[in-house]
Design a protein around this motif. Structure first.
Motif, PDB file in Angstrom:
ATOM      1  N   ARG A 135       0.798  -1.148  -0.130  1.00 35.79           N
ATOM      2  CA  ARG A 135       0.023  -0.040   0.063  1.00 35.79           C
ATOM      3  C   ARG A 135       0.695   1.294  -0.023  1.00 35.79           C
ATOM      4  NH1 ARG A 135      -3.337  -3.566   1.473  1.00 35.79           N
ATOM      5  NH2 ARG A 135      -1.482  -4.592   2.394  1.00 35.79           N
ATOM      6  N   ILE A 143      -1.220 -13.726  15.612  1.00 33.40           N
ATOM      7  CA  ILE A 143      -0.114 -14.751  15.904  1.00 33.40           C
ATOM      8  C   ILE A 143       1.069 -14.382  15.845  1.00 33.40           C
ATOM      9  CG2 ILE A 143      -1.756 -16.734  14.924  1.00 33.40           C
ATOM     10  CD1 ILE A 143       0.208 -16.791  12.579  1.00 33.40           C
ATOM     11  N   LEU A 156      -4.785  -2.644   7.057  1.00 34.68           N
ATOM     12  CA  LEU A 156      -4.404  -3.584   6.205  1.00 34.68           C
ATOM     13  C   LEU A 156      -2.962  -4.038   6.117  1.00 34.68           C
ATOM     14  CD1 LEU A 156      -6.837  -3.029   3.163  1.00 34.68           C
ATOM     15  CD2 LEU A 156      -7.309  -4.391   5.190  1.00 34.68           C
ATOM     16  N   PRO A 157      -2.274  -4.885   5.906  1.00 31.73           N
ATOM     17  CA  PRO A 157      -3.144  -6.367   5.599  1.00 31.73           C
ATOM     18  C   PRO A 157      -3.698  -6.844   7.063  1.00 31.73           C
ATOM     19  CG  PRO A 157      -0.737  -6.681   5.884  1.00 31.73           C
ATOM     20  CD  PRO A 157      -0.891  -5.252   5.908  1.00 31.73           C
ATOM     21  N   VAL A 158      -4.912  -7.255   6.636  1.00 35.17           N
ATOM     22  CA  VAL A 158      -5.533  -7.974   7.914  1.00 35.17           C
ATOM     23  C   VAL A 158      -5.873  -9.429   7.811  1.00 35.17           C
ATOM     24  CG1 VAL A 158      -8.042  -7.634   6.755  1.00 35.17           C
ATOM     25  CG2 VAL A 158      -7.788  -7.713   9.063  1.00 35.17           C
ATOM     26  N   ARG A 159      -5.749 -10.240   8.717  1.00 35.12           N
ATOM     27  CA  ARG A 159      -5.826 -11.792   8.718  1.00 35.12           C
ATOM     28  C   ARG A 159      -7.319 -11.913   9.032  1.00 35.12           C
ATOM     29  NH1 ARG A 159      -1.137 -15.296   9.616  1.00 35.12           N
ATOM     30  NH2 ARG A 159       0.628 -14.400   8.969  1.00 35.12           N
ATOM     31  N   ARG A 160      -7.940 -12.235   8.093  1.00 33.27           N
ATOM     32  CA  ARG A 160      -9.390 -12.469   8.243  1.00 33.27           C
ATOM     33  C   ARG A 160      -9.846 -13.535   9.174  1.00 33.27           C
ATOM     34  NH1 ARG A 160     -13.537 -11.652   3.944  1.00 33.27           N
ATOM     35  NH2 ARG A 160     -12.838  -9.447   3.016  1.00 33.27           N
ATOM     36  N   ASP A 161     -10.767 -13.345  10.114  1.00 38.22           N
ATOM     37  CA  ASP A 161     -11.306 -14.236  11.152  1.00 38.22           C
ATOM     38  C   ASP A 161     -10.212 -14.422  12.371  1.00 38.22           C
ATOM     39  OD1 ASP A 161     -13.885 -14.199  10.243  1.00 38.22           O
ATOM     40  OD2 ASP A 161     -13.125 -15.636   8.400  1.00 38.22           O
ATOM     41  N   LEU A 162      -9.106 -13.851  12.400  1.00 36.44           N
ATOM     42  CA  LEU A 162      -8.189 -13.752  13.443  1.00 36.44           C
ATOM     43  C   LEU A 162      -8.220 -12.557  14.085  1.00 36.44           C
ATOM     44  CD1 LEU A 162      -5.856 -15.149  14.781  1.00 36.44           C
ATOM     45  CD2 LEU A 162      -4.217 -14.142  13.396  1.00 36.44           C
ATOM     46  N   LEU A 207     -15.839  -7.355   7.496  1.00 43.79           N
ATOM     47  CA  LEU A 207     -15.105  -6.977   6.377  1.00 43.79           C
ATOM     48  C   LEU A 207     -15.911  -6.930   5.337  1.00 43.79           C
ATOM     49  CD1 LEU A 207     -11.541  -8.631   7.143  1.00 43.79           C
ATOM     50  CD2 LEU A 207     -11.891  -6.385   6.587  1.00 43.79           C
ATOM     51  N   ASP A 208     -16.585  -7.721   5.099  1.00 46.22           N
ATOM     52  CA  ASP A 208     -17.664  -7.898   3.947  1.00 46.22           C
ATOM     53  C   ASP A 208     -18.823  -7.225   3.932  1.00 46.22           C
ATOM     54  OD1 ASP A 208     -15.406  -9.332   2.648  1.00 46.22           O
ATOM     55  OD2 ASP A 208     -16.209 -11.277   3.192  1.00 46.22           O
ATOM     56  N   ILE A 246     -11.466  -0.475   2.360  1.00 52.64           N
ATOM     57  CA  ILE A 246     -10.824  -0.165   1.112  1.00 52.64           C
ATOM     58  C   ILE A 246     -11.027   1.197   0.905  1.00 52.64           C
ATOM     59  CG2 ILE A 246     -11.472  -0.780  -1.401  1.00 52.64           C
ATOM     60  CD1 ILE A 246     -10.301  -3.264   0.495  1.00 52.64           C
ATOM     61  N   ALA A 279      -7.847   2.321   2.455  1.00 51.97           N
ATOM     62  CA  ALA A 279      -6.418   2.205   1.784  1.00 51.97           C
ATOM     63  C   ALA A 279      -6.538   3.142   0.666  1.00 51.97           C
ATOM     64  CB  ALA A 279      -6.637   0.881   1.350  1.00 51.97           C
ATOM     65  N   VAL A 334     -11.687 -19.109   5.941  1.00 48.53           N
ATOM     66  CA  VAL A 334     -10.438 -19.754   6.914  1.00 48.53           C
ATOM     67  C   VAL A 334     -10.191 -18.710   7.803  1.00 48.53           C
ATOM     68  CG1 VAL A 334     -10.039 -21.557   5.027  1.00 48.53           C
ATOM     69  CG2 VAL A 334      -8.791 -19.223   5.227  1.00 48.53           C
ATOM     70  N   VAL A 335      -9.692 -19.302   9.175  1.00 49.54           N
ATOM     71  CA  VAL A 335      -9.038 -18.322   9.915  1.00 49.54           C
ATOM     72  C   VAL A 335      -7.606 -18.177   9.469  1.00 49.54           C
ATOM     73  CG1 VAL A 335      -8.477 -18.132  12.437  1.00 49.54           C
ATOM     74  CG2 VAL A 335     -10.621 -19.159  11.767  1.00 49.54           C
ATOM     75  N   MET A 336      -7.270 -16.999   9.175  1.00 50.68           N
ATOM     76  CA  MET A 336      -6.079 -16.754   8.709  1.00 50.68           C
ATOM     77  C   MET A 336      -4.748 -16.726   9.887  1.00 50.68           C
ATOM     78  SD  MET A 336      -6.723 -14.016   5.512  1.00 50.68           S
ATOM     79  CE  MET A 336      -4.950 -13.642   5.274  1.00 50.68           C
ATOM     80  N   VAL A 378      -0.760 -13.830   4.475  1.00 51.23           N
ATOM     81  CA  VAL A 378      -0.861 -12.726   5.340  1.00 51.23           C
ATOM     82  C   VAL A 378      -1.988 -11.601   4.896  1.00 51.23           C
ATOM     83  CG1 VAL A 378       1.612 -12.935   5.790  1.00 51.23           C
ATOM     84  CG2 VAL A 378       1.044 -11.350   4.070  1.00 51.23           C
ATOM     85  N   GLU A 379      -2.488 -11.912   3.869  1.00 52.65           N
ATOM     86  CA  GLU A 379      -3.303 -11.088   3.296  1.00 52.65           C
ATOM     87  C   GLU A 379      -4.270 -11.790   2.350  1.00 52.65           C
ATOM     88  OE1 GLU A 379      -2.268  -7.131   1.689  1.00 52.65           O
ATOM     89  OE2 GLU A 379      -4.079  -6.269   1.915  1.00 52.65           O
ATOM     90  N   GLU A 388      -8.812  -8.290  -0.244  1.00 54.58           N
ATOM     91  CA  GLU A 388      -8.276  -7.173   0.190  1.00 54.58           C
ATOM     92  C   GLU A 388      -7.328  -6.544  -0.718  1.00 54.58           C
ATOM     93  OE1 GLU A 388     -10.967  -7.642   3.251  1.00 54.58           O
ATOM     94  OE2 GLU A 388      -9.231  -8.916   3.107  1.00 54.58           O
ATOM     95  N   ALA A 425      -8.402  -5.369  -4.070  1.00 56.52           N
ATOM     96  CA  ALA A 425      -9.452  -4.257  -4.298  1.00 56.52           C
ATOM     97  C   ALA A 425      -8.233  -3.037  -3.875  1.00 56.52           C
ATOM     98  CB  ALA A 425     -10.143  -4.262  -2.926  1.00 56.52           C
ATOM     99  N   VAL A 426      -7.514  -3.202  -3.068  1.00 52.94           N
ATOM    100  CA  VAL A 426      -6.658  -1.958  -2.628  1.00 52.94           C
ATOM    101  C   VAL A 426      -5.615  -1.746  -3.996  1.00 52.94           C
ATOM    102  CG1 VAL A 426      -4.441  -1.291  -1.569  1.00 52.94           C
ATOM    103  CG2 VAL A 426      -6.276  -2.488  -0.078  1.00 52.94           C
ATOM    104  N   GLN A 460      -7.557   0.332  -6.235  1.00 50.38           N
ATOM    105  CA  GLN A 460      -7.548   2.015  -5.823  1.00 50.38           C
ATOM    106  C   GLN A 460      -6.558   2.626  -6.233  1.00 50.38           C
ATOM    107  OE1 GLN A 460     -10.045   3.161  -3.220  1.00 50.38           O
ATOM    108  NE2 GLN A 460     -11.012   1.522  -3.735  1.00 50.38           N
ATOM    109  N   TYR A 461      -5.507   2.241  -6.607  1.00 53.92           N
ATOM    110  CA  TYR A 461      -4.213   3.216  -7.047  1.00 53.92           C
ATOM    111  C   TYR A 461      -4.054   2.958  -8.555  1.00 53.92           C
ATOM    112  CZ  TYR A 461      -3.422   2.456  -1.935  1.00 53.92           C
ATOM    113  OH  TYR A 461      -3.574   2.390  -0.464  1.00 53.92           O
TER     114      TYR A 461
END
Lengths: 320, 320, 320
Positions: free
Chosen positions: A49, A178, A278-284, A291-292, A299, A302, B83-85, B90-91, B95, B98-99, B102-103
């Motif tokens: 980014r 983590i 961001l970056p984001v670890r989904r569901d952690l 997010l959705d 977004i 960003a 899934v739990v990331m 890491v991303e 996202e 989509a990011v 943006q650019y």
């Protein structure tokens, strides 16, 4: 602006936010300003980014951009004085920074903390030496302790989206992860929000598990909480972010279950908008449903990195 | 053109070939079209020809270009939902794509197959998700199953060099290699040649050893052969390329001796021009005597990558 | 200028130095010259100063620049003819160079020696083959045996700073190091200084420990010494640089103590200016007190890399 390393380098944050929003409407209005000016982007750590948004911001202003991935293309730099360089470092920051300053009108610099020695990281020795030796304005692309381009984009996003008549309640909420992550983003966000609170723009709360308190150098005036249920009540914005412990420096500590922001958690808020750098670890760190869903600003946030960077570069160019 | 991922995205291949040849004559005639437009080139795998030719094509059109080598500069991306990331990714592609959208006004994407699970590769899950999440037009820089910029350049090269009065006979000839290579280039070449054959531009034959047959999804209408002597008879163009087995997916199978194209082999042809997408392993895939002789088109063909990319980008820019 | 690989490619070094100094005064006076011209920078080895200064020089001239880090982004290239390429090399220099020539109007190339086989390195096989196959002008960004952009910048720096009425005495002084470094910089510096001496611009001395003598192909006319005290007497410029042995090829040999240039050593000179091409290992190659003192020209010298590169590119563009 002669440098951009923290909120303290900004004379008027309201004005800078307005400048960013004006650039979003007229991205190419200032291309003469950057003509024949070169921005050097120096990365000692990876970037997605920040690199793309800052590069695009410079191009919008008519600048040339040269990217230098020092971790891969370059050298291990020595920062200490008075040592015989017969080891692994191949160039001293005194020469390396000064040379880059010879070829660039403005430099952007990214350098992460090592998360081993707190004093060393919080000294910002590398960053400060680079600034003092390079001889040209420096824009932080994230240092050991701050990420001001991110924080400016965050404030721009809040300003852009807030339609209420009262001051919005903004909550910085620690999130699980983590890995041991730096405190740069939350430090910087807190510092900017405290300044915005002081200027009557918003109310600011930080909530984190015990042991995860940030350095008080960055949280002056913030409402500090350890109870996520209470902290989120009536929130208008939740800024979700993980960080490692400042007190037990760089450690990942145990934390109470249920810290992750979900749609259920949003119920106590004022239909809060949810932000993340961001970056984001989904569901952690943050649930996919948020997010959705319609409350996520991630977004758009960003995207605003571009206008934040462009406002900063424009302000720097105006002083050259 | 809203995306360019296969021949199916092209309304009229003859028109696109003519556009490429017109750009070769007047490379800088459309620089206003790309002004203040940014092309992001995202590489999950290495690239030489594709990167340079596409970058140059964009510059010729007045665009800005930002290159992102995700394999080295970036992140491991998650593509699965739900899934739990908490692992190595890491991303999420949701996202990340989509990011980048943006650019950038247009994105180019390269992502090779893993050659382990055929269904997974032929799904083009990564590519399709990237397209659906990024929100801007995407140009394929080679996906798991196709390389359409290469195929367009190939068709441009045939059109540019064919002076005969009848339709040329074009033969795609499998070639030996020591590694397991993707089927993307031959799939794509076949798909484009089948379309060209349907439009009466040329006649198309594929010849390969038993076991190396391509997916019939890409070869509709092609004359399929396993006998290289017969297939090359009276050929006007030989397109040399190795690929691994589609049936025994990703495997290198035994093959009859003498498959490599040599000057001796050219004798049965109509003084055939020889093409290869490069890189080529000399005297393994294709003999040096052919590469260095008058029948080789490989450098001209590589040069035409530029005009193919420029024609595609021009068509995309015209829809913005 | 059709290529720039050594001083022998330059018709008139005085004129080229003057051109560089004129560009330093008017960096943007020739932007039409490079319009729609593309410079490709091909690095087989890492680069900081050379990459940034050459990229900036090209931008100043209105050129586009594409950077190719072949060591990381690209391929292992085969240079030998007549070998079956069934090993680790994936592309032959014949194709790779020719293809890059298709996309670029001028190419810059960096390729270091391996320091194993002297004849192989001094053949400059890779460089010469690249030049002969690429089909466009090539500017050396440092080859196995020479670094002419550095040497030109060095001569520019001497010309710019020398205010005396007599010819300055220039001394190339070997310096200690812990690694085996190429002879490219000292070879090239010597070659340029010998030419400058022949043209009556300066007097040139080389001093090194026994065993470190450079190839006489590069030192014709130079005063050669093994005694650093004598050599430095009345020096106006000291050019400090380490190199490995040419005779015992690529070896680091024992050397007498006290070779490092310090303020004490400067006392016998004519208040000599001290130069180094950088990167420099402080207090191993050159003392910090000198680098940080008033006699050091190293940053100015690095800055002049830009104008040297711009003068060379301008001369090349004028022949296109």
């Amino acid at each position: 602006m002669k440098q951009f390393t923290s909120v303290n380098d900004v004379e008027d944050i309201k004005e800078l936010v307005e400048a960013a929003l004006a650039l979003k409407k007229s991205p190419y209005a200032h291309q003469e300003l950057g003509k024949n000016k070169t921005l050097g982007l120096v990365f000692l750590n990876p970037s997605l980014r920040t690199r793309l948004s800052t590069q695009k911001a410079a191009l919008n202003l008519g600048m040339n951009v040269m990217v230098m991935n020092m971790d891969k293309e370059g050298w291990a730099l020595e920062t200490r004085d008075g040592v015989v360089m017969n080891g692994t470092t191949v160039e001293h920051i005194r020469e390396a920074a000064a040379v880059m300053g010879q070829y660039c009108d403005v430099l952007g610099l990214r350098s992460f903390p090592k998360l081993v020695n707190r004093e060393e990281d919080y000294n910002e020795e590398f960053f400060n030496k680079f600034i003092s030796f390079c001889g040209v304005p420096v824009v932080s692309l994230e240092s050991a302790t701050r990420h001001p381009l991110q924080s400016l984009a965050d404030l721009v996003t809040i300003k852009e989206t807030w339609k209420g008549s009262k001051k919005p309640k903004v909550v910085l909420a620690w999130a699980p992860h983590i890995k041991a992550l730096p405190q740069a983003v939350p430090n910087s966000f807190s510092e900017w929000m405290c300044q915005a609170q002081e200027e009557g723009i918003l109310d600011f709360t930080i909530v984190q598990p015990v042991g995860y308190e940030l350095s008080t150098d960055f949280t002056s005036g913030a409402n500090i909480s350890h109870n996520i249920d209470e902290a989120l009540a009536d929130a208008d914005y939740i800024y979700v972010k993980n960080w490692s412990s400042y007190k037990q420096y760089g450690k990942v500590l145990p934390f109470p279950e249920g810290w992750m922001i979900t749609n259920e958690r949003l119920k106590v808020t004022n239909d809060a908008k949810v932000m993340h750098c961001l970056p984001v670890r989904r569901d952690l760190e943050l649930s996919s449903e948020v997010l959705d869903g319609p409350n996520s600003l991630v977004i758009q946030e960003a995207g605003n990195r571009l206008w934040a960077a462009q406002a900063v570069l424009k302000a720097v160019l105006e002083t050259l």
